[in-house]
Design an enzyme around this catalytic site. Structure first.
Site, PDB file in Angstrom:
ATOM      1  NE  ARG A 102      -7.074   0.439  11.011  1.00 61.42           N
ATOM      2  CZ  ARG A 102      -5.587   0.106  10.574  1.00 61.42           C
ATOM      3  NH1 ARG A 102      -4.425   1.415  10.981  1.00 61.42           N
ATOM      4  NH2 ARG A 102      -5.307  -0.739   9.926  1.00 61.42           N
ATOM      5  CE  LYS A 126      -0.445  -0.204   4.902  1.00 60.85           C
ATOM      6  NZ  LYS A 126      -1.121  -0.548   6.262  1.00 60.85           N
ATOM      7  CB  CYS A 156      14.498  25.509   2.063  1.00 61.90           C
ATOM      8  SG  CYS A 156      16.169  26.402   2.988  1.00 61.90           S
ATOM      9  CG  MET A 157       8.988  23.684  -0.736  1.00 53.25           C
ATOM     10  SD  MET A 157       7.876  24.311  -1.707  1.00 53.25           S
ATOM     11  CE  MET A 157       6.841  25.301  -0.846  1.00 53.25           C
ATOM     12  CG  ASP A 158      12.480  24.436  -4.001  1.00 55.41           C
ATOM     13  OD1 ASP A 158      11.351  22.865  -4.108  1.00 55.41           O
ATOM     14  OD2 ASP A 158      11.831  24.786  -4.482  1.00 55.41           O
ATOM     15  CE1 TYR A 178      13.096  31.610   3.881  1.00 59.09           C
ATOM     16  CE2 TYR A 178      13.301  29.151   3.333  1.00 59.09           C
ATOM     17  CZ  TYR A 178      13.139  30.546   2.537  1.00 59.09           C
ATOM     18  OH  TYR A 178      12.797  30.117   1.472  1.00 59.09           O
ATOM     19  NE  ARG A 234      -3.063  -7.855   7.251  1.00 60.42           N
ATOM     20  CZ  ARG A 234      -3.793  -8.101   8.426  1.00 60.42           C
ATOM     21  NH1 ARG A 234      -4.826  -9.833   8.352  1.00 60.42           N
ATOM     22  NH2 ARG A 234      -3.841  -7.988   9.369  1.00 60.42           N
ATOM     23  CG  HIS A 292      -4.665  -4.757  11.581  1.00 64.11           C
ATOM     24  ND1 HIS A 292      -3.005  -5.189  11.251  1.00 64.11           N
ATOM     25  CD2 HIS A 292      -3.750  -2.719  12.049  1.00 64.11           C
ATOM     26  CE1 HIS A 292      -1.742  -4.424  11.075  1.00 64.11           C
ATOM     27  NE2 HIS A 292      -2.753  -2.960  11.446  1.00 64.11           N
TER      28      HIS A 292
HETATM   29  C1  LIG Z   1      -0.525  -2.181   6.762  1.00 67.34           C
HETATM   30  C2  LIG Z   1      -0.600  -3.043   7.515  1.00 67.34           C
HETATM   31  C3  LIG Z   1      -0.295  -4.050   7.336  1.00 67.34           C
HETATM   32  C4  LIG Z   1       1.006  -4.401   7.464  1.00 67.34           C
HETATM   33  O1  LIG Z   1       2.193  -3.574   8.886  1.00 67.34           O
HETATM   34  P1  LIG Z   1       3.283  -3.713   8.895  1.00 67.34           P
HETATM   35  O2  LIG Z   1       4.052  -3.262   9.817  1.00 67.34           O
HETATM   36  O3  LIG Z   1       3.822  -2.952   8.332  1.00 67.34           O
HETATM   37  O4  LIG Z   1       4.014  -5.369   8.615  1.00 67.34           O
HETATM   38  C5  LIG Z   1      -0.920  -5.568   7.532  1.00 67.34           C
HETATM   39  N1  LIG Z   1      -2.229  -5.366   8.098  1.00 67.34           N
HETATM   40  C6  LIG Z   1      -2.944  -3.963   7.593  1.00 67.34           C
HETATM   41  C7  LIG Z   1      -4.691  -4.603   7.778  1.00 67.34           C
HETATM   42  C8  LIG Z   1      -2.587  -3.291   7.678  1.00 67.34           C
HETATM   43  O5  LIG Z   1      -2.903  -2.470   7.084  1.00 67.34           O
END
Ligand SMILES: *Cc1c(COP(=O)(O)O)cnc(C)c1O
Length: 373
Positions: free
Chosen positions: A136, A38, A312-314, A265, A221, A165
């Site tokens: 969540r 992601k 700075c920005m750049d 700055y 995951r 999760h």
């Molecule tokens: C982002 C995410 C993960 C991965 O988590 P890590 O800590 O980067 O391994 C697994 N499951 C869900 C639902 C997530 O949103």
């Protein structure tokens, strides 16, 4: 193509593959690996990362958004993709593509998706999310008794997976993980009583994969460990990970400032000696965080040198007075490895009060990612 300024991120695909193999070993033979890519693979560039991981044998991918899934498909990724971040009104038909898997968090959305699937004559495999204590998204255990019969009525959705999760897996000794796992077990029992036959059961993020054994799960995951960073300081020294992101630029200008001169700055840096300052073509618009003002460090010619004054920005200035032979055009490493030295995302994160995840995600789109195999 015009030549770009010399600020880019090198993505070390050999390191990525190494980290993936470590994950695969840890997961063991009975578990599939869903690589979380992601947010543009945590800022590393999702297309290049997913291609490398798919050829290394990743079984599935996880993204937050439907748009991210489409980007992977456009890049030729064929593995199933789990969309972790919800199904928004109007997106339903987007999930009818082969092997795009929605996560169901609530009944209203499930009904909406089912109606769309029904009118398209489709049966959609989906995963349902249980909120075992993250607070969540997902169904609470206490809701399942009422929800499961309702989900059963949705004939165009098939529950292929059950997931949850973990909130505190990155603190391996925290007792709440065991409580979440126990709630997950109870949820699975309820799902089965309601005669669903989910193939995929999963709760492990990176931290859980390396700190807990949750035998009923058959899919993991991981995200952050694939990119070579630790879920938290509790894992320091325990995992043989290789950082994947190496952020580099080069010196655009050098100037000698007399004692007493200010830099940038606010004149937050004042030269206390005749000071050789190098100007770097990178700034907070690139994700070089402004809080690194006067506290960031970069690598030049094998030495660690400090950021001088406000980012700075750049542009960002560094003090290279102590770097013998320094020249315009010298490579500068902001993050990652050079000459056997490291600037780790963990160190950077600690300086500015965040986590490596955010350090990676902050590298902006303006910085090209260059994939090195
Ligand atoms: C982002 C995410 C993960 C991965 O988590 P890590 O800590 O980067 O391994 C697994 N499951 C869900 C639902 C997530 O949103």
């Amino acid at each position: 193509m015009p030549v770009a300024r010399p600020t880019h991120v090198d993505i070390d695909l050999a390191a990525l593959r190494h980290n993936f193999r470590l994950v695969r070993r840890q997961a063991g033979a009975g578990r599939q690996v869903l690589a979380v890519v992601k947010a543009d693979a945590y800022g590393h560039g999702a297309k290049g990362v997913a291609r490398a991981l798919e050829s290394e044998g990743a079984d599935l991918f996880g993204v937050a958004l439907l748009e991210e899934a489409r980007e992977l498909r456009a890049a030729g990724i064929r593995a199933p993709i789990l969309i972790l971040g919800g199904i928004y009104p109007g997106q339903e038909a987007g999930f009818f593509e082969p092997d795009l898997i929605p996560c169901i968090f609530d009944l209203t959305t499930a009904r909406r998706l089912n109606a769309a699937a029904k009118s398209a004559g489709r049966i959609l495999g989906c995963h349902i999310k249980i909120d075992t204590g993250m607070g969540r998204v997902g169904f609470f255990n206490g809701e399942l008794q009422d929800m499961l019969p309702e989900l059963n009525k949705l004939a165009n959705l098939r529950i292929d997976g059950v997931m949850s999760h973990l909130a505190v897996a990155d603190e391996p000794r925290h007792p709440f993980t065991a409580e979440q796992v126990e709630r997950f077990r109870r949820a699975l029992a309820r799902v089965r009583e309601a005669s669903h036959r989910p193939r995929f059961l999963h709760i492990d993020n990176s931290a859980a994969l390396f700190a807990h054994d949750i035998p009923e799960c058959n899919l993991v995951r991981p995200g952050i460990v694939l990119y070579g960073a630790l879920p938290s300081g509790h894992f320091a020294g325990r995992l043989d990970l290789r950082p994947v992101m190496h952020w580099r630029t080069s010196i655009a200008l050098l100037k000698t400032l007399p004692t007493g001169s200010g830099v940038s700055y606010g004149h937050r840096f004042i030269a206390t000696r005749p000071t050789l300052v190098a100007t770097l073509p990178v700034g907070y618009a690139d994700g070089y965080n402004r809080r690194l003002t006067n506290c960031g460090e970069v690598l030049v010619r094998g030495r660690r040198v400090p950021v001088a004054g406000t980012v700075c920005m750049d542009w960002t200035m560094i003090d290279v007075t102590d770097v013998p032979g320094v020249q315009v055009g010298d490579e500068v490493t902001l993050l990652g490895q050079a000459d056997g030295q490291w600037i780790r995302a963990e160190d950077w994160a600690e300086k500015i009060g965040t986590i490596p995840y955010e350090v990676f995600c902050q590298v902006s789109k303006r910085v090209p990612r260059i994939f090195k195999s």
